[in-house]
Design a protein around this motif. Structure first.
Motif, PDB file in Angstrom:
ATOM      1  N   VAL A 165       5.534  48.460  33.882  1.00 18.41           N
ATOM      2  CA  VAL A 165       5.743  49.577  33.207  1.00 18.41           C
ATOM      3  C   VAL A 165       6.911  49.769  34.064  1.00 18.41           C
ATOM      4  O   VAL A 165       7.874  50.717  32.835  1.00 18.41           O
ATOM      5  N   ASP A 166       6.998  49.920  34.924  1.00 15.70           N
ATOM      6  CA  ASP A 166       9.335  50.573  35.589  1.00 15.70           C
ATOM      7  C   ASP A 166       9.857  50.082  34.834  1.00 15.70           C
ATOM      8  O   ASP A 166      10.830  50.440  34.659  1.00 15.70           O
ATOM      9  N   ASP A 167       9.628  48.204  35.130  1.00  8.76           N
ATOM     10  CA  ASP A 167      10.309  47.688  34.260  1.00  8.76           C
ATOM     11  C   ASP A 167      11.406  48.280  32.437  1.00  8.76           C
ATOM     12  O   ASP A 167      12.577  48.176  32.611  1.00  8.76           O
ATOM     13  N   ALA A 168       9.918  48.633  31.736  1.00  9.73           N
ATOM     14  CA  ALA A 168      10.248  49.058  31.215  1.00  9.73           C
ATOM     15  C   ALA A 168      11.103  50.291  30.677  1.00  9.73           C
ATOM     16  O   ALA A 168      11.514  51.147  29.882  1.00  9.73           O
ATOM     17  N   ARG A 169      10.994  51.094  31.590  1.00  7.52           N
ATOM     18  CA  ARG A 169      11.474  52.878  31.770  1.00  7.52           C
ATOM     19  C   ARG A 169      12.256  52.164  32.444  1.00  7.52           C
ATOM     20  O   ARG A 169      13.335  53.084  31.821  1.00  7.52           O
TER      21      ARG A 169
ATOM     22  N   GLY B 230       3.029  35.353  13.394  1.00  8.18           N
ATOM     23  CA  GLY B 230       1.369  34.868  13.585  1.00  8.18           C
ATOM     24  C   GLY B 230       1.056  35.353  15.500  1.00  8.18           C
ATOM     25  O   GLY B 230       0.401  34.511  16.029  1.00  8.18           O
ATOM     26  N   LEU B 231       2.244  35.622  16.253  1.00  6.77           N
ATOM     27  CA  LEU B 231       2.086  35.543  17.034  1.00  6.77           C
ATOM     28  C   LEU B 231       2.734  37.069  17.312  1.00  6.77           C
ATOM     29  O   LEU B 231       3.191  37.544  16.734  1.00  6.77           O
ATOM     30  N   GLY B 232       3.044  36.725  19.229  1.00  5.15           N
ATOM     31  CA  GLY B 232       3.467  38.063  19.485  1.00  5.15           C
ATOM     32  C   GLY B 232       2.241  38.852  20.275  1.00  5.15           C
ATOM     33  O   GLY B 232       2.649  40.026  20.996  1.00  5.15           O
ATOM     34  N   SER B 233       1.020  38.870  19.610  1.00  3.23           N
ATOM     35  CA  SER B 233       0.203  39.735  20.554  1.00  3.23           C
ATOM     36  C   SER B 233      -0.602  39.032  21.727  1.00  3.23           C
ATOM     37  O   SER B 233      -0.809  38.372  22.052  1.00  3.23           O
ATOM     38  N   PRO B 234      -0.177  40.022  23.238  1.00  4.43           N
ATOM     39  CA  PRO B 234      -0.918  39.520  24.599  1.00  4.43           C
ATOM     40  C   PRO B 234      -2.005  39.312  24.050  1.00  4.43           C
ATOM     41  O   PRO B 234      -2.892  39.828  23.327  1.00  4.43           O
TER      42      PRO B 234
ATOM     43  N   ASP C 200      14.170  30.945  31.336  1.00  8.34           N
ATOM     44  CA  ASP C 200      12.584  31.086  30.735  1.00  8.34           C
ATOM     45  C   ASP C 200      11.857  32.101  31.627  1.00  8.34           C
ATOM     46  O   ASP C 200      11.905  31.550  33.255  1.00  8.34           O
ATOM     47  N   ILE C 201      11.413  33.413  31.464  1.00 10.16           N
ATOM     48  CA  ILE C 201      10.456  33.752  31.591  1.00 10.16           C
ATOM     49  C   ILE C 201      10.104  33.758  31.237  1.00 10.16           C
ATOM     50  O   ILE C 201       9.205  34.477  30.204  1.00 10.16           O
ATOM     51  N   PRO C 202       8.326  34.229  32.098  1.00 10.94           N
ATOM     52  CA  PRO C 202       6.673  34.096  31.295  1.00 10.94           C
ATOM     53  C   PRO C 202       6.876  35.200  30.986  1.00 10.94           C
ATOM     54  O   PRO C 202       7.240  36.712  31.871  1.00 10.94           O
ATOM     55  N   ASP C 203       5.560  35.131  29.918  1.00 13.04           N
ATOM     56  CA  ASP C 203       5.281  36.568  29.093  1.00 13.04           C
ATOM     57  C   ASP C 203       4.586  37.269  30.228  1.00 13.04           C
ATOM     58  O   ASP C 203       3.919  36.790  31.126  1.00 13.04           O
ATOM     59  N   GLY C 204       4.452  38.456  29.872  1.00 15.34           N
ATOM     60  CA  GLY C 204       3.754  39.399  30.620  1.00 15.34           C
ATOM     61  C   GLY C 204       5.372  39.600  32.468  1.00 15.34           C
ATOM     62  O   GLY C 204       4.199  40.308  33.539  1.00 15.34           O
ATOM     63  N   THR C 205       5.968  39.147  32.539  1.00 14.18           N
ATOM     64  CA  THR C 205       7.000  39.599  33.614  1.00 14.18           C
ATOM     65  C   THR C 205       6.979  41.149  34.164  1.00 14.18           C
ATOM     66  O   THR C 205       7.832  41.785  34.333  1.00 14.18           O
ATOM     67  N   HIS C 206       8.203  41.837  32.708  1.00 16.24           N
ATOM     68  CA  HIS C 206       8.377  43.235  32.137  1.00 16.24           C
ATOM     69  C   HIS C 206       7.000  44.028  33.416  1.00 16.24           C
ATOM     70  O   HIS C 206       5.821  43.999  32.553  1.00 16.24           O
TER      71      HIS C 206
ATOM     72  N   MET D 297       4.431  56.707  26.090  1.00 22.16           N
ATOM     73  CA  MET D 297       3.952  56.041  26.271  1.00 22.16           C
ATOM     74  C   MET D 297       4.335  54.134  25.630  1.00 22.16           C
ATOM     75  O   MET D 297       4.101  53.622  25.800  1.00 22.16           O
ATOM     76  N   LEU D 298       5.728  54.132  25.114  1.00 24.41           N
ATOM     77  CA  LEU D 298       6.276  52.660  24.944  1.00 24.41           C
ATOM     78  C   LEU D 298       5.768  51.827  26.208  1.00 24.41           C
ATOM     79  O   LEU D 298       6.106  50.627  26.216  1.00 24.41           O
ATOM     80  N   CYS D 299       6.861  52.799  27.051  1.00 24.73           N
ATOM     81  CA  CYS D 299       6.650  51.942  28.605  1.00 24.73           C
ATOM     82  C   CYS D 299       5.187  50.741  28.742  1.00 24.73           C
ATOM     83  O   CYS D 299       5.323  50.171  30.032  1.00 24.73           O
ATOM     84  N   GLN D 300       4.087  52.036  28.874  1.00 25.24           N
ATOM     85  CA  GLN D 300       2.765  51.815  29.019  1.00 25.24           C
ATOM     86  C   GLN D 300       1.971  50.226  28.057  1.00 25.24           C
ATOM     87  O   GLN D 300       1.003  49.750  28.475  1.00 25.24           O
ATOM     88  N   ASP D 301       2.986  50.056  26.640  1.00 24.51           N
ATOM     89  CA  ASP D 301       2.349  49.177  25.597  1.00 24.51           C
ATOM     90  C   ASP D 301       3.274  47.877  25.957  1.00 24.51           C
ATOM     91  O   ASP D 301       4.064  47.681  26.277  1.00 24.51           O
ATOM     92  N   GLU D 302       1.848  47.540  26.284  1.00 27.92           N
ATOM     93  CA  GLU D 302       1.700  45.370  26.084  1.00 27.92           C
ATOM     94  C   GLU D 302       2.672  44.461  25.502  1.00 27.92           C
ATOM     95  O   GLU D 302       3.793  43.868  26.482  1.00 27.92           O
ATOM     96  N   THR D 303       3.071  45.110  24.518  1.00 30.25           N
ATOM     97  CA  THR D 303       3.737  44.556  23.774  1.00 30.25           C
ATOM     98  C   THR D 303       4.816  44.326  23.044  1.00 30.25           C
ATOM     99  O   THR D 303       6.171  44.064  22.994  1.00 30.25           O
ATOM    100  N   PHE D 304       5.311  45.574  23.747  1.00 30.75           N
ATOM    101  CA  PHE D 304       6.714  45.970  24.180  1.00 30.75           C
ATOM    102  C   PHE D 304       7.688  45.179  25.518  1.00 30.75           C
ATOM    103  O   PHE D 304       8.674  44.952  25.044  1.00 30.75           O
ATOM    104  N   ARG D 305       6.628  45.527  26.403  1.00 26.38           N
ATOM    105  CA  ARG D 305       6.555  44.661  27.695  1.00 26.38           C
ATOM    106  C   ARG D 305       6.996  43.207  27.084  1.00 26.38           C
ATOM    107  O   ARG D 305       7.543  42.703  27.262  1.00 26.38           O
ATOM    108  N   LEU D 306       6.007  42.974  26.604  1.00 26.92           N
ATOM    109  CA  LEU D 306       6.603  41.536  26.166  1.00 26.92           C
ATOM    110  C   LEU D 306       7.456  41.269  24.934  1.00 26.92           C
ATOM    111  O   LEU D 306       8.411  40.366  25.492  1.00 26.92           O
ATOM    112  N   TYR D 307       7.781  42.306  24.829  1.00 27.52           N
ATOM    113  CA  TYR D 307       9.141  42.372  23.743  1.00 27.52           C
ATOM    114  C   TYR D 307      10.894  41.960  24.249  1.00 27.52           C
ATOM    115  O   TYR D 307      11.253  41.221  24.166  1.00 27.52           O
ATOM    116  N   LEU D 308      10.962  43.295  26.125  1.00 26.71           N
ATOM    117  CA  LEU D 308      11.094  42.510  26.471  1.00 26.71           C
ATOM    118  C   LEU D 308      11.223  41.472  27.336  1.00 26.71           C
ATOM    119  O   LEU D 308      12.527  41.067  27.694  1.00 26.71           O
ATOM    120  N   ASP D 309      10.161  41.110  27.218  1.00 28.11           N
ATOM    121  CA  ASP D 309      10.466  39.836  28.873  1.00 28.11           C
ATOM    122  C   ASP D 309      11.336  38.476  27.480  1.00 28.11           C
ATOM    123  O   ASP D 309      11.859  37.917  27.643  1.00 28.11           O
TER     124      ASP D 309
END
Length: 96
Positions: A45-49, A92-96, A37-43, A15-27
């Motif tokens: 679900v497979d990258d998170a796994r 007030g940041l961090g939410s996709p 310089d990694i754009p948000d939204g790069t990671h 479920m964590l790997c499906q979470d957009e916010t976790f993937r943003l954290y990884l970015d």
């Protein structure tokens, strides 16, 4: 060797790997760690796994429920992620 069945931690990690916010954290984690310089939204679900498997030294998320060292590392990942989330919410940041 019989195939391990995943339990709570394996399901939680999936479920964590499906979470957009976790993937943003990884970015943002990778960008900061490697001065990239990694754009948000790069990671994906497979990258998170792959991140979880590599960090925990396992081949399958099911091992999180059977390998104590992997479980400890996974808890550390969750701790750092939650700290990051808390800091982002205070800014007030961090939410996709």
């Amino acid at each position: 060797m019989p195939e391990l069945k995943g339990g709570f931690r394996a399901r939680n990690a999936a479920m964590l790997c499906q979470d957009e916010t976790f993937r943003l954290y990884l970015d943002r984690r990778r960008a900061a760690k490697f001065q990239l310089d990694i754009p948000d939204g790069t990671h994906t679900v497979d990258d998170a796994r792959d991140f979880i498997l590599q960090a925990c030294g396992i081949q399958s998320r099911a091992e999180l429920d059977h390998n104590q060292d992997a479980a400890i590392t996974y808890r550390q990942i969750m701790y750092h992620y939650r700290r990051w989330q808390h800091r982002q919410s205070r800014r007030g940041l961090g939410s996709p």
